[in-house]
Scaffold this motif. Structure first.
Motif, PDB file in Angstrom:
ATOM      1  N   LYS A 211      31.863  25.452  12.228  1.00 19.98           N
ATOM      2  CA  LYS A 211      32.074  24.561  13.375  1.00 19.98           C
ATOM      3  C   LYS A 211      32.234  25.384  14.657  1.00 19.98           C
ATOM      4  O   LYS A 211      31.315  26.082  15.047  1.00 19.98           O
ATOM      5  CB  LYS A 211      33.267  23.653  13.073  1.00 19.98           C
ATOM      6  CG  LYS A 211      33.180  22.948  11.717  1.00 19.98           C
ATOM      7  CD  LYS A 211      31.990  22.037  11.625  1.00 19.98           C
ATOM      8  CE  LYS A 211      31.933  21.092  10.457  1.00 19.98           C
ATOM      9  NZ  LYS A 211      31.986  21.605   9.104  1.00 19.98           N
ATOM     10  N   HIS A 216      27.034  27.308  16.993  1.00 18.32           N
ATOM     11  CA  HIS A 216      25.626  27.077  17.307  1.00 18.32           C
ATOM     12  C   HIS A 216      24.905  26.263  16.232  1.00 18.32           C
ATOM     13  O   HIS A 216      23.686  26.101  16.294  1.00 18.32           O
ATOM     14  CB  HIS A 216      24.906  28.415  17.515  1.00 18.32           C
ATOM     15  CG  HIS A 216      25.416  29.163  18.714  1.00 18.32           C
ATOM     16  ND1 HIS A 216      26.642  29.782  18.729  1.00 18.32           N
ATOM     17  CD2 HIS A 216      24.886  29.346  19.945  1.00 18.32           C
ATOM     18  CE1 HIS A 216      26.836  30.337  19.913  1.00 18.32           C
ATOM     19  NE2 HIS A 216      25.793  30.084  20.673  1.00 18.32           N
ATOM     20  N   GLY A 217      25.655  25.795  15.234  1.00 16.34           N
ATOM     21  CA  GLY A 217      25.074  24.912  14.235  1.00 16.34           C
ATOM     22  C   GLY A 217      23.994  25.550  13.379  1.00 16.34           C
ATOM     23  O   GLY A 217      23.095  24.851  12.901  1.00 16.34           O
ATOM     24  N   ASP A 218      24.091  26.873  13.173  1.00 18.56           N
ATOM     25  CA  ASP A 218      23.017  27.522  12.406  1.00 18.56           C
ATOM     26  C   ASP A 218      23.523  28.436  11.294  1.00 18.56           C
ATOM     27  O   ASP A 218      22.768  29.256  10.769  1.00 18.56           O
ATOM     28  CB  ASP A 218      22.104  28.308  13.365  1.00 18.56           C
ATOM     29  CG  ASP A 218      22.883  29.267  14.262  1.00 18.56           C
ATOM     30  OD1 ASP A 218      24.084  29.465  14.007  1.00 18.56           O
ATOM     31  OD2 ASP A 218      22.289  29.792  15.216  1.00 18.56           O
ATOM     32  N   SER A 340      28.688  17.061  10.906  1.00 19.50           N
ATOM     33  CA  SER A 340      29.181  18.328  11.430  1.00 19.50           C
ATOM     34  C   SER A 340      29.755  18.126  12.827  1.00 19.50           C
ATOM     35  O   SER A 340      29.698  17.018  13.402  1.00 19.50           O
ATOM     36  CB  SER A 340      28.126  19.434  11.443  1.00 19.50           C
ATOM     37  OG  SER A 340      28.798  20.701  11.476  1.00 19.50           O
ATOM     38  N   HIS A 343      29.384  22.044  17.266  1.00 23.19           N
ATOM     39  CA  HIS A 343      28.130  22.698  17.644  1.00 23.19           C
ATOM     40  C   HIS A 343      28.019  22.699  19.167  1.00 23.19           C
ATOM     41  O   HIS A 343      28.725  21.962  19.846  1.00 23.19           O
ATOM     42  CB  HIS A 343      26.925  21.944  17.077  1.00 23.19           C
ATOM     43  CG  HIS A 343      26.863  21.920  15.586  1.00 23.19           C
ATOM     44  ND1 HIS A 343      25.719  21.577  14.900  1.00 23.19           N
ATOM     45  CD2 HIS A 343      27.776  22.187  14.631  1.00 23.19           C
ATOM     46  CE1 HIS A 343      25.927  21.633  13.597  1.00 23.19           C
ATOM     47  NE2 HIS A 343      27.177  22.000  13.410  1.00 23.19           N
ATOM     48  N   ASP A 344      27.059  23.477  19.688  1.00 22.35           N
ATOM     49  CA  ASP A 344      26.802  23.440  21.129  1.00 22.35           C
ATOM     50  C   ASP A 344      26.388  22.031  21.567  1.00 22.35           C
ATOM     51  O   ASP A 344      26.764  21.546  22.630  1.00 22.35           O
ATOM     52  CB  ASP A 344      25.728  24.484  21.516  1.00 22.35           C
ATOM     53  CG  ASP A 344      24.568  24.568  20.521  1.00 22.35           C
ATOM     54  OD1 ASP A 344      24.422  23.643  19.673  1.00 22.35           O
ATOM     55  OD2 ASP A 344      23.810  25.542  20.581  1.00 22.35           O
TER      56      ASP A 344
END
Ligand SMILES: Cc1ncc(COP(=O)(O)O)c(C=O)c1O
Length: 396
Positions: A211, A216-218, A340, A343-344
């Motif tokens: 998180k 950046h969610g990656d 999720s 993230h950005d």
């Protein structure tokens, strides 16, 4: 930068520098990713402990990228030690399985990430004989009342997913320690920029690195921060023997993301407060749950323990039916419908009326609601995106 002095520096400086250094082989000023599974053995390997974490042996036992990330996260959380694992759930299960045994009792918050409920109330309870009590930990007295002679662990999540319920970390740490129990706090919604449970008296802070810390969610990862005496047990059992090791590549990505944690959190905090205040003005919104709002039931405690801001996640309801919720999401352009958080980009998820744990939530959550992770885009664009969707359903 010389690593000796890093400990005494500010949060942003440590976010940049801790765990980084000059690569000994190339002189590069960013440490490289080491993707090898195995390391060269000494001349006589016969007396090596194959389950040890201390030296480079095999990547499941640990490696340099995991180590660098552990240094950074321990420093940001103000903890003595840190173990990083493959996901937030690996960190939670790693802690529970390493600490608890059959016959022990656990008290945990009525509002937690779903896997905590499954792990404690179903798996550990039904299969491994761990006793569990679910309490509304927003009132510490409920925790005191639930203590038993065999209470080993109290686990809270604050702010809690998905209702944003706040629990008083310091008060519950005192209750735990008066009764020889340990306190773990899932700090994922706050991140160490806003709240540091170990500094407030908790024995463990848990982070889904997936998180805010990566941001950046990656990549996926998890961390447990606390005293080395416990973390050594978790490292041996949950990482090496159960195999919840993080990949070096994910550790490297999260290390890179964590550098900008303070900058991103400032923007998340600011944007979420603006969005929460905007939502309060919308006629078709039935409620807004955000600890930064003065009318949040535990705003004062949130203010006391979340020293830099209240995070980027909020929940809100519509004065509308099930289908309207889904249509509303379909109109959004800037905000993405996905699970999720942290993230950005802004992420929204419709949590319907049939959640089996709804009986544990405040009444306003019973008819379905949105959990909204406000991203770091321009707040004006996020609000405009919501506004055009409200307009389409005549909810303004
Ligand atoms: C509060 C909280 N803790 C833990 C987790 C689990 O983290 P992961 O998805 O990295 O396993 C989540 C995931 O949403 C969460 O919201």
């Amino acid at each position: 930068m010389s690593e000796k002095n890093v400990k005494d520096l500010g949060f942003q400086t440590r976010a940049v520098h801790t765990g980084n250094g000059v690569d000994g082989e190339t002189g590069a000023i960013k440490r490289p990713i080491t993707m090898a599974n195995s390391y060269e053995l000494p001349y006589d390997p016969s007396d090596l402990n194959w389950s040890s974490a201390g030296k480079n042996l095999y990547t499941r036992n640990g490696g340099s990228n995991q180590q660098y990330l552990q240094e950074k996260v321990a420093s940001l959380e103000g903890g003595e030690d840190c173990v990083v694992l493959a996901s937030g759930v690996a960190a939670l299960s790693g802690l529970f399985f390493a600490l608890l045994k059959s016959g022990d009792h656990v008290i945990f918050s009525s509002v937690t990430y779903i896997a905590v409920y499954r792990l404690l109330n179903e798996l550990l309870n039904n299969k491994f004989g761990v006793e569990t009590t679910i309490v509304d930990t927003s009132d510490p007295e409920n925790v005191r009342k639930a203590i038993r002679p065999n209470t080993k662990l109290i686990h809270i999540e604050t702010p809690g997913n998905p209702t944003l319920t706040i629990s008083d970390i310091k008060a519950i740490a005192d209750i735990a320690h008066e009764n020889n129990a340990l306190l773990s706090v899932d700090n994922t919604f706050a991140s160490p920029y806003n709240q540091r449970p170990v500094e407030l008296g908790a024995d463990f802070s848990i982070e889904s690195l997936t998180k805010y810390i990566n941001g950046h969610g990656d990549a996926m990862g998890g961390a447990i921060i606390g005293k080395k005496e416990y973390l050594d047990i978790i490292r041996a059992q949950s990482q090496i023997n159960l195999g919840a090791t993080i990949s070096p590549f994910n550790a490297w990505l999260i290390m890179r993301g964590a550098v900008t944690l303070p900058l991103r959190m400032k923007q998340h905090n600011e944007n979420a407060l603006k969005v929460a205040k905007y939502l309060k003005t919308v006629k078709g919104v039935s409620f807004v749950a955000y600890p930064g709002l003065k009318d949040h039931p535990n705003h004062d405690i949130a203010k006391k323990q979340m020293t830099n801001g209240f995070g980027g996640v909020l929940s809100f309801g519509l004065k509308a039916d099930h289908d309207t919720y889904n249509r509303f999401v379909s109109y959004l352009n800037v905000i993405t419908s996905a699970v999720s958080l942290g993230h950005d980009e802004s992420l929204i998820v419709f949590l319907g009326e049939n959640d089996e744990r709804q009986y544990l939530y405040p009444e306003e959550f019973h008819n379905g609601f949105f959990r909204f992770s406000v991203g770091i885009e321009d707040a004006e664009d996020i609000i405009a995106d919501l506004e055009q969707a409200f307009k389409k359903e005549n909810l303004l």
